[in-house]
Design a protein around this motif. Structure first.
Motif, PDB file in Angstrom:
ATOM      1  N   ASP A 155       3.431  13.914 -19.618  1.00  0.00           N
ATOM      2  CA  ASP A 155       4.777  13.701 -20.143  1.00  0.00           C
ATOM      3  C   ASP A 155       5.241  12.268 -19.900  1.00  0.00           C
ATOM      4  O   ASP A 155       5.895  11.658 -20.763  1.00  0.00           O
ATOM      5  N   LYS A 156       4.898  11.720 -18.749  1.00  0.00           N
ATOM      6  CA  LYS A 156       5.268  10.334 -18.447  1.00  0.00           C
ATOM      7  C   LYS A 156       4.541   9.364 -19.380  1.00  0.00           C
ATOM      8  O   LYS A 156       5.124   8.370 -19.826  1.00  0.00           O
ATOM      9  N   LYS A 157       3.278   9.667 -19.687  1.00  0.00           N
ATOM     10  CA  LYS A 157       2.509   8.788 -20.564  1.00  0.00           C
ATOM     11  C   LYS A 157       2.985   8.865 -22.015  1.00  0.00           C
ATOM     12  O   LYS A 157       2.927   7.879 -22.747  1.00  0.00           O
ATOM     13  N   MET A 158       3.462  10.052 -22.420  1.00  0.00           N
ATOM     14  CA  MET A 158       3.809  10.274 -23.818  1.00  0.00           C
ATOM     15  C   MET A 158       5.310  10.214 -24.092  1.00  0.00           C
ATOM     16  O   MET A 158       5.753  10.524 -25.187  1.00  0.00           O
ATOM     17  N   LYS A 159       6.095   9.815 -23.111  1.00  0.00           N
ATOM     18  CA  LYS A 159       7.549   9.786 -23.291  1.00  0.00           C
ATOM     19  C   LYS A 159       7.987   8.804 -24.376  1.00  0.00           C
ATOM     20  O   LYS A 159       9.044   8.954 -24.974  1.00  0.00           O
ATOM     21  N   PHE A 160       7.135   7.801 -24.663  1.00  0.00           N
ATOM     22  CA  PHE A 160       7.484   6.794 -25.663  1.00  0.00           C
ATOM     23  C   PHE A 160       7.415   7.352 -27.084  1.00  0.00           C
ATOM     24  O   PHE A 160       7.950   6.746 -28.014  1.00  0.00           O
ATOM     25  N   MET A 161       6.747   8.470 -27.254  1.00  0.00           N
ATOM     26  CA  MET A 161       6.543   9.027 -28.588  1.00  0.00           C
ATOM     27  C   MET A 161       7.859   9.378 -29.266  1.00  0.00           C
ATOM     28  O   MET A 161       7.970   9.328 -30.494  1.00  0.00           O
ATOM     29  N   ASP A 162       8.878   9.713 -28.497  1.00  0.00           N
ATOM     30  CA  ASP A 162      10.175  10.099 -29.052  1.00  0.00           C
ATOM     31  C   ASP A 162      11.017   8.906 -29.481  1.00  0.00           C
ATOM     32  O   ASP A 162      12.084   9.079 -30.067  1.00  0.00           O
ATOM     33  N   LEU A 197      -2.640   7.764 -31.535  1.00  0.00           N
ATOM     34  CA  LEU A 197      -1.700   6.974 -32.338  1.00  0.00           C
ATOM     35  C   LEU A 197      -0.491   6.502 -31.550  1.00  0.00           C
ATOM     36  O   LEU A 197       0.003   5.388 -31.760  1.00  0.00           O
ATOM     37  N   PHE A 198      -0.006   7.332 -30.644  1.00  0.00           N
ATOM     38  CA  PHE A 198       1.241   7.023 -29.957  1.00  0.00           C
ATOM     39  C   PHE A 198       1.044   6.555 -28.521  1.00  0.00           C
ATOM     40  O   PHE A 198       2.013   6.462 -27.769  1.00  0.00           O
ATOM     41  N   ASN A 199      -0.212   6.267 -28.158  1.00  0.00           N
ATOM     42  CA  ASN A 199      -0.427   5.678 -26.842  1.00  0.00           C
ATOM     43  C   ASN A 199      -1.646   4.758 -26.818  1.00  0.00           C
ATOM     44  O   ASN A 199      -1.513   3.570 -26.557  1.00  0.00           O
ATOM     45  N   LEU A 200      -2.831   5.285 -27.092  1.00  0.00           N
ATOM     46  CA  LEU A 200      -4.043   4.495 -26.889  1.00  0.00           C
ATOM     47  C   LEU A 200      -4.103   3.244 -27.764  1.00  0.00           C
ATOM     48  O   LEU A 200      -4.507   2.169 -27.297  1.00  0.00           O
ATOM     49  N   ILE A 201      -3.704   3.362 -29.036  1.00  0.00           N
ATOM     50  CA  ILE A 201      -3.794   2.193 -29.920  1.00  0.00           C
ATOM     51  C   ILE A 201      -2.857   1.072 -29.476  1.00  0.00           C
ATOM     52  O   ILE A 201      -3.301  -0.066 -29.260  1.00  0.00           O
ATOM     53  N   PRO A 202      -1.546   1.327 -29.331  1.00  0.00           N
ATOM     54  CA  PRO A 202      -0.681   0.228 -28.872  1.00  0.00           C
ATOM     55  C   PRO A 202      -1.015  -0.243 -27.458  1.00  0.00           C
ATOM     56  O   PRO A 202      -0.933  -1.442 -27.169  1.00  0.00           O
TER      57      PRO A 202
END
Length: 303
Positions: A174-181, A260-265
């Motif tokens: 959740d901490k890693k993917m919080k930017f997705m929102d 798409l929402f973490n590894l690429i950027p």
């Protein structure tokens, strides 16, 4: 009297051993490399990695990715049940430092380390557009992912981890993917966070290379790793370890969302942070001091 004569004789012998042939005191050597030597070593390591046969490059990349999953698992295990935030971050960072120590000491090929080593080599060498350079970079990235997934699969099949581990892992994801929102803003935030993360990992490589003994290398690895884990800075290779476990143990996020929402950027940011803020910055700053076979001949040397 005899004792006094023996003491005088021992003192004389000590003075002789403390002086060199020219009469100066023979002081012990440094216990670390100076910055220009470190950058020189980066270039040589980058060259050595690049010159390995492709099978060796790919196998070492898989090995490095495997160590990332081990580090991710250890970081989660150490933090289970810890409520004090500072100790939580410290233990989590120490756990992940184990994975990086295995990478650095074993000579495995990690994408985020290559972001530091290869630019140091290329800075001193012409011909940056050779296809094998970018083939190596891409194969390292793919190998890291495969290694991370492979270890995650083995661990899942072993059924060794308990329910508290997966509860804690869910919080990490959740901490890693919080930017997705956050949409486009979140994508940019991950990129910037990735710059910081590989800047720190580049300095871990810097400190580790500086050390001349195994203890110094462990400490050099540990300090920046603890910092990037505590700060939740987005490090693509580290996240491969967490996400591999997440893909196989939870359906909260899809595999393409991790990419798409973490590894690429994060990977783009890692290239900037390691390649520019560590490798090229120090290479340019110390270019006059670097004595290496990688660069162009200096004006005083015969061509």
């Amino acid at each position: 009297m005899a004792n006094n004569e023996e003491m005088i004789e021992e003192e004389h012998e000590t003075k002789e051993t403390d002086t060199s042939s020219n009469g100066k005191i023979d002081r012990p050597g440094r216990q670390f490399y100076i910055p220009s030597q470190i950058v020189d070593e980066f270039g040589e390591k980058g060259r050595d990695h690049l010159n390995k046969p492709f099978r060796a490059q790919f196998l070492l990349a898989i090995t490095a990715g495997s160590f990332m999953t081990f580090g991710a698992i250890f970081s989660v295990l150490l933090a289970i049940g810890v409520e004090t935030e500072g100790i939580y971050h410290l233990l989590s960072g120490l756990g992940f430092a184990a994975g990086y120590a295995m990478v650095f000491i074993s000579g495995s090929v990690l994408f985020t380390e290559i972001n530091v080593l290869l630019p140091s080599y290329l800075f001193n060498k012409a011909g940056l557009m050779k296809a094998n350079i970018y083939k190596f970079w891409a194969s390292t990235y793919i190998g890291n992912i495969l290694g991370a997934i492979m270890v995650a699969g083995l661990i899942q099949m072993s059924a060794s981890l308990s329910d508290p581990f997966y509860t804690e892992l869910s919080m990490y994801l959740d901490k890693k993917m919080k930017f997705m929102d956050h949409g486009v803003k979140g994508w940019f935030e991950i990129l910037v966070s990735g710059i910081i993360a590989n800047w720190l990992i580049g300095m871990a490589a810097f400190l580790t290379t500086a050390a001349r003994d195994i203890t110094g290398k462990f400490l050099g690895t540990m300090l920046p790793v603890v910092l990037f884990v505590a700060g939740n800075f987005q490090h693509s290779a580290a996240n491969m370890g967490y996400f591999s476990m997440g893909i196989l143990s939870s359906d909260k996020y899809e595999w393409y969302e991790y990419i798409l929402f973490n590894l690429i950027p994060a990977s783009i940011g890692n290239l900037i942070g390691g390649g520019i803020l560590v490798s090229l910055l120090f290479s340019y700053a110390y270019k006059e001091d670097i004595q290496t076979s990688l660069g162009k001949p200096k004006s005083k040397r015969r061509k």
